[in-house]
Design a protein around this motif. Structure first.
Motif, PDB file in Angstrom:
ATOM      1  N   LEU A 184       1.868   4.069   3.189  1.00 35.57           N
ATOM      2  CA  LEU A 184       3.625   3.534   2.961  1.00 35.57           C
ATOM      3  C   LEU A 184       3.791   2.474   2.232  1.00 35.57           C
ATOM      4  N   ASP A 185       4.168   1.870   0.649  1.00 35.62           N
ATOM      5  CA  ASP A 185       4.215   0.646   0.573  1.00 35.62           C
ATOM      6  C   ASP A 185       5.338   0.394   0.803  1.00 35.62           C
ATOM      7  N   ASP A 186       6.080  -1.260   0.590  1.00 32.23           N
ATOM      8  CA  ASP A 186       7.870  -1.422   0.431  1.00 32.23           C
ATOM      9  C   ASP A 186       8.423  -0.454  -0.104  1.00 32.23           C
ATOM     10  N   ILE A 187       8.247   0.502  -1.227  1.00 32.06           N
ATOM     11  CA  ILE A 187       9.046   0.880  -1.765  1.00 32.06           C
ATOM     12  C   ILE A 187       9.530   2.871  -0.523  1.00 32.06           C
ATOM     13  N   GLY A 188       7.775   2.998  -0.214  1.00 33.60           N
ATOM     14  CA  GLY A 188       8.191   4.024   0.479  1.00 33.60           C
ATOM     15  C   GLY A 188       8.831   4.336   1.842  1.00 33.60           C
TER      16      GLY A 188
END
Ligand code: SF4
Lengths: 211, 467
Positions: free
Chosen positions: A183-187
């Protein structure tokens, strides 16, 4: 973002302190419009005899033979061993982009520059901090053993040598969760989609001109 | 206890308060330009993501556009690629873009307010540090990096830690000849380039209240040069008068509703600040930067500092390096510094009032013989059009200034406009770092009237002595 769980990878040693982001990826490459493709330009000035320019074909560029990553034994390395304050300098995300694109997904050092450290997590790279004494040992073992590999276990937070010796490392719970799940911050923020919609509904009532 | 202006706007944008102390903050407006956006758009594509709210985002190319004849297109291939990438990304994702040949094109921070895209109480972001400009509208406006550009495109939110709030009051009336730029440079000279680190700044006091919106934008623009996350000014009649009737601002019933809400956007009398500074407007003299950091700034009446007066070794070394780079001697009067070029423009001082004021200085005069190039670069196509309607271009060209197409231009020299090594420039931009306006170039930051006067005199002069 690529998840990071475990990795058993070839180790390349870069025995220098204070490696800055300008060295990692020189500024002429910031004019590029790409997110990927910086790998061939990683450590450009240390790695090649000539001056690199964006979009250049690097296959036939003259290599500096004394540069460590140019040694055949480190070809395909996925773990970069380096020294203190790695990634100091500017905030350019081109630095972690270049490292990842080259093939490294783990960097081990005795310390990192703050912004670079953050940027690594945003891009699926695991930066590991180990004590100087352990670093010395790993550098020695890497030099002594061709094909030296380390096993990284993020869930267990350990680095294991070929002889089975394990060192544990610290990692922030939240960041660990992001890396493990890719998970990136966006995810992560998108997991809050409901809250965002709820907010927007209420806000649209209050300030309709914004919607 | 009352709330600060910052607190009020912040609270209205909290989507979620996280346990680790961070906040998921909603973003109302996202401005985009060609340099920091391509990788963000590529990120969206790679992850098959769509912009969360297309109408929140507006783009324009500014850093790489030529300021000479646009009919030629962009000759530099790398610059052209970046501008074309913005065009195609905006087309692909359905984002409104004012392209290079649109009359509304301009430096993103000039274009936004001009279009009514920036409204009081908004949260505004852009992949550019000078986004702080928009705090002039009582908005929280912050510069962000490329990952965050992508984050905002995809989620309309940012994960933020709340900064502390510092109020800087400038009391009394500004003397004649003193502009928002002088106030900004004066404050940075006092608190230093790290003075605002960790803070949102609120500019207040009689002198700030008296500034026009354009003056407030100039001031907030430079909040980032003081290291702050953002700068803000409370909403008043001046704000509302500026916003009313612009293409993207609300009208009719929505305007009524908005005005009621916006009228609340000030710090309550009993609001508590984490820090507070007070200066007297009467103490501000036209400012000229002499070194390679915006904090190396002095009144035009002063002389270059003596290394002996540095407060410590770190400052002494910094001054020493700056003196060498700038080719200056200690104790030399600022007014003895001769210039080679003049640049009037940028997101700091590229608006109509800046040009009116500068034109009034140069009217009927000629650029000094030692000045190789004096250029005026409007902040946007609309600023250019307005100036031409008022005949300002004719005044500038008659005086020997070049009148250019809108863009960032010599503020950062990413296009063809730049200083040659050793050249010295009186510039209305915001950064005087080594090489900022071209390799080896020497930048002196000043207000538009000070730049205009220096162009006529050939060296720095105290504009207050000019009729
Ligand atoms: S005018 Fe200068 S400071 Fe403003 S956005 Fe352009 S390059 Fe940045």
């Amino acid at each position: 973002m690529q998840a990071f769980t475990t990795l058993n990878g070839l180790v390349a040693p870069m025995d220098r302190a204070n490696v800055d982001t300008d060295a990692i990826i020189p500024k002429q490459f910031l004019k590029s419009i790409k997110h990927t493709g910086y790998g061939p330009f990683l450590f450009d000035e240390w790695r090649y005899e000539d001056r690199g320019e964006p979009e250049m074909d690097c296959t036939n560029r003259p290599l500096k033979t004394d540069f460590v990553l140019n040694q055949p034994r480190y070809k395909g390395a996925q773990i970069l061993l380096t020294r203190e304050n790695f990634g100091c300098g500017s905030s350019r995300e081109h630095a972690p982009w270049a490292i990842l694109d080259y093939g490294f997904s783990c960097v081990i050092a005795s310390s990192f520059a703050d912004i670079f450290f953050n940027n690594c997590f945003k891009n699926g790279i695991l930066p590991i901090v180990l004590d100087e004494a352990i670093m010395d040992q790993l550098f020695n073992e890497t030099a002594a053993t061709e094909g030296y590999r380390l096993a990284i276990d993020l869930p267990a937070q350990t680095v294991t040598t070929p002889s089975g010796q394990s060192f544990s490392f610290a990692v922030d719970t939240f960041r660990k969760h992001c890396l493990l799940n890719g998970l990136d911050d966006i995810g992560l923020t998108l997991l809050q989609a409901e809250s965002i919609h709820t907010y927007e509904k209420a806000r649209a009532q209050q300030a309709p001109w914004l919607f | 206890m009352g709330s600060t202006l910052f607190e009020k706007v912040w609270q209205q944008h909290v989507v979620k308060q996280n346990e680790d102390g961070s906040t998921l903050l909603y973003i109302d407006r996202h401005l985009v330009h060609e340099v920091t956006s391509p990788q963000a758009f590529e990120g969206l594509r790679l992850n098959a993501r769509k912009p969360w709210k297309i109408s929140a985002t507006v783009a324009t190319p500014d850093h790489n556009v030529p300021t000479t004849d646009r009919a030629q297109g962009i000759t530099d291939a790398v610059s052209r690629t970046q501008v074309e990438a913005l065009d195609s990304n905006c087309a692909e994702f359905g984002i409104t873009e004012f392209g290079m040949n649109d009359i509304r094109q301009g430096v993103v921070h000039v274009m936004g307010p001009e279009q009514g895209l920036i409204l009081p109480g908004m949260t505004v972001v852009c992949g550019d540090s000078h986004t702080s400009t928009h705090g002039a509208f009582g908005a929280i406006a912050m510069g962000i990096g490329t990952s965050e550009v992508e984050h905002v495109l995809a989620t309309q939110c940012l994960i933020q830690k709340k900064p502390k709030v510092m109020r800087i009051r400038v009391e009394g009336a500004l003397p004649v000849g003193i502009t928002g730029k002088d106030v900004a440079l004066f404050i940075i000279g006092k608190i230093g380039t790290a003075g605002g680190t960790g803070f949102a700044l609120e500019f207040a006091g009689e002198a700030i209240r008296a500034l026009s919106m354009e003056g407030r934008m100039t001031l907030c623009n430079m909040a980032i040069e003081a290291g702050a996350r953002c700068g803000m000014v409370a909403v008043d009649d001046i704000t509302l008068d500026y916003v009313k009737g612009r293409p993207y601002s609300p009208a009719g019933e929505n305007w009524q509703k908005a005005e009621t809400m916006w009228r609340e956007l000030y710090s309550d009398a009993d609001a508590k600040f984490d820090a507070e500074l007070v200066y007297q407007a009467a103490d501000i003299v036209p400012q000229v930067s002499w070194g390679t950091s915006p904090e190396m700034v002095l009144p035009v009446t002063a002389s270059i500092p003596d290394l002996a007066s540095a407060k410590d070794d770190v400052q002494r070394e910094g001054w020493q390096r700056a003196l060498v780079y700038m080719g200056l001697e200690a104790n030399m009067p600022i007014t003895a510094i001769a210039i080679d070029k003049v640049f009037i423009g940028s997101c700091t001082n590229g608006r109509i009032e800046d040009f009116r004021a500068a034109a009034a200085i140069v009217k009927g005069k000629k650029v000094a013989a030692n000045v190789k190039l004096a250029m005026v670069v409007p902040g946007s196509g609309l600023v250019k059009q307005q100036a031409e309607a008022e005949g300002l271009d004719a005044i500038f060209t008659a005086a020997g200034f070049e009148w250019r197409e809108p863009g960032c231009s010599m503020c950062l020299a990413m296009n063809a406009d730049r200083l040659e090594p050793g050249e010295r420039c009186a510039s209305t931009s915001n950064r005087n770092f080594e090489g900022r306006q071209g390799m080896g170039g020497r930048t002196h930051l000043v207000s538009p009237v000070m730049a205009a006067a220096a162009g006529i005199a050939g060296h720095f002069v105290d504009v207050r002595d000019w009729s």
